[in-house]
Design a protein around this motif. Sequence first.
Motif, PDB file in Angstrom:
ATOM      1  N   MET A   1       0.837  -1.212   0.000  1.00 42.18           N
ATOM      2  CA  MET A   1       0.000   0.000   0.000  1.00 42.18           C
ATOM      3  C   MET A   1       0.868   1.257   0.000  1.00 42.18           C
ATOM      4  O   MET A   1       0.542   2.244  -0.656  1.00 42.18           O
ATOM      5  CB  MET A   1      -0.931   0.004   1.210  1.00 42.18           C
ATOM      6  N   TRP A   2       1.976   1.221   0.744  1.00 40.55           N
ATOM      7  CA  TRP A   2       2.892   2.359   0.788  1.00 40.55           C
ATOM      8  C   TRP A   2       3.502   2.609  -0.594  1.00 40.55           C
ATOM      9  O   TRP A   2       3.609   3.749  -1.038  1.00 40.55           O
ATOM     10  CB  TRP A   2       3.971   2.088   1.835  1.00 40.55           C
ATOM     11  N   THR A   3       3.901   1.533  -1.286  1.00 44.39           N
ATOM     12  CA  THR A   3       4.502   1.719  -2.613  1.00 44.39           C
ATOM     13  C   THR A   3       3.485   2.230  -3.631  1.00 44.39           C
ATOM     14  O   THR A   3       3.872   2.769  -4.661  1.00 44.39           O
ATOM     15  CB  THR A   3       5.134   0.406  -3.148  1.00 44.39           C
ATOM     16  N   ALA A   4       2.201   2.072  -3.331  1.00 48.05           N
ATOM     17  CA  ALA A   4       1.160   2.546  -4.253  1.00 48.05           C
ATOM     18  C   ALA A   4       0.987   4.064  -4.195  1.00 48.05           C
ATOM     19  O   ALA A   4       0.382   4.646  -5.096  1.00 48.05           O
ATOM     20  CB  ALA A   4      -0.169   1.858  -3.941  1.00 48.05           C
ATOM     21  N   VAL A   5       1.499   4.707  -3.148  1.00 48.42           N
ATOM     22  CA  VAL A   5       1.301   6.156  -3.000  1.00 48.42           C
ATOM     23  C   VAL A   5       2.624   6.915  -2.830  1.00 48.42           C
ATOM     24  O   VAL A   5       2.664   7.952  -2.185  1.00 48.42           O
ATOM     25  CB  VAL A   5       0.358   6.470  -1.822  1.00 48.42           C
ATOM     26  N   LEU A   6       3.682   6.389  -3.420  1.00 50.68           N
ATOM     27  CA  LEU A   6       4.979   7.060  -3.311  1.00 50.68           C
ATOM     28  C   LEU A   6       5.024   8.307  -4.170  1.00 50.68           C
ATOM     29  O   LEU A   6       4.527   8.280  -5.296  1.00 50.68           O
ATOM     30  CB  LEU A   6       6.098   6.108  -3.733  1.00 50.68           C
ATOM     31  N   PRO A   7       5.650   9.353  -3.749  1.00 55.95           N
ATOM     32  CA  PRO A   7       6.078   9.611  -2.377  1.00 55.95           C
ATOM     33  C   PRO A   7       4.881   9.993  -1.517  1.00 55.95           C
ATOM     34  O   PRO A   7       3.891  10.524  -2.027  1.00 55.95           O
ATOM     35  CB  PRO A   7       7.048  10.786  -2.529  1.00 55.95           C
ATOM     36  N   PRO A   8       4.966   9.747  -0.208  1.00 53.83           N
ATOM     37  CA  PRO A   8       3.865  10.123   0.680  1.00 53.83           C
ATOM     38  C   PRO A   8       3.594  11.629   0.621  1.00 53.83           C
ATOM     39  O   PRO A   8       4.462  12.417   0.241  1.00 53.83           O
ATOM     40  CB  PRO A   8       4.355   9.709   2.068  1.00 53.83           C
TER      41      PRO A   8
ATOM     42  N   PRO B   1       8.998  12.931   2.935  1.00 55.80           N
ATOM     43  CA  PRO B   1       9.660  12.302   1.786  1.00 55.80           C
ATOM     44  C   PRO B   1       9.487  10.785   1.693  1.00 55.80           C
ATOM     45  O   PRO B   1       9.434  10.238   0.598  1.00 55.80           O
ATOM     46  CB  PRO B   1      11.136  12.665   1.985  1.00 55.80           C
ATOM     47  N   PHE B   2       9.399  10.092   2.815  1.00 58.65           N
ATOM     48  CA  PHE B   2       9.248   8.633   2.751  1.00 58.65           C
ATOM     49  C   PHE B   2       8.376   8.060   3.864  1.00 58.65           C
ATOM     50  O   PHE B   2       7.920   6.935   3.779  1.00 58.65           O
ATOM     51  CB  PHE B   2      10.620   7.934   2.780  1.00 58.65           C
ATOM     52  N   LEU B   3       8.114   8.805   4.918  1.00 56.55           N
ATOM     53  CA  LEU B   3       7.434   8.277   6.097  1.00 56.55           C
ATOM     54  C   LEU B   3       5.960   8.662   6.101  1.00 56.55           C
ATOM     55  O   LEU B   3       5.609   9.818   5.870  1.00 56.55           O
ATOM     56  CB  LEU B   3       8.117   8.822   7.356  1.00 56.55           C
ATOM     57  N   ASP B   4       5.115   7.671   6.333  1.00 55.36           N
ATOM     58  CA  ASP B   4       3.692   7.924   6.563  1.00 55.36           C
ATOM     59  C   ASP B   4       3.156   6.831   7.486  1.00 55.36           C
ATOM     60  O   ASP B   4       3.918   6.026   8.017  1.00 55.36           O
ATOM     61  CB  ASP B   4       2.911   8.029   5.249  1.00 55.36           C
TER      62      ASP B   4
END
Length: 191
Positions: A137-144, A148-151
Amino acid sequence: MDFVYINLLIQNKQKSKYFHEKNSGVLQGMVKKIGYVWALLRISMGLIFLWAFLDKVFGLGFATARDKSWISGASPTLGFLKLGTKGPFSSFYQSIAGNPIVDWIFMVGLLLIGITLIFGISVKIAGYSGALMLFLMWTAVLPPEHHPFLDEHIIYILIMIGLATTNSGEVFGIGKWWGNLGIIKKYRFLK
């Protein structure tokens, strides 16, 4: 430090030169509190996964409208994967949006991860599976959106790994009973 490890140290204090009688009570209190925190995190994460499943199945109006529910014939992955993805992997996710196999894997994953975490059984599998699902799921919304990378996906992943590596199912759950079953003793990864 894992609360089970601390507990083992307390139980073996007679054999250890590092622990004094007065410290064992403090450590036992610490172990109990840490166990409660991990148990509450486990149950909370289980409720998040189970709620996502129920909302997508029945369209309870929180993240999923009734007419977009799975029970009404809509795909639980179509909307987000087709319209909500961005970044370097968006074309991949858009290509699998609405696929019935992806829908089933996603929904069964939400249900099983939620139930096992709530009850405290198969927490290792649920923890690592949930971490994998959250990573995807995180890779589906890069970048948060706000960092820059944390959500929240990364925070949840860390919690899920923590759950998988502790005995959190034994506090406020049936993990202790589960762990004593013959098949679980034989195949520890099922714990």
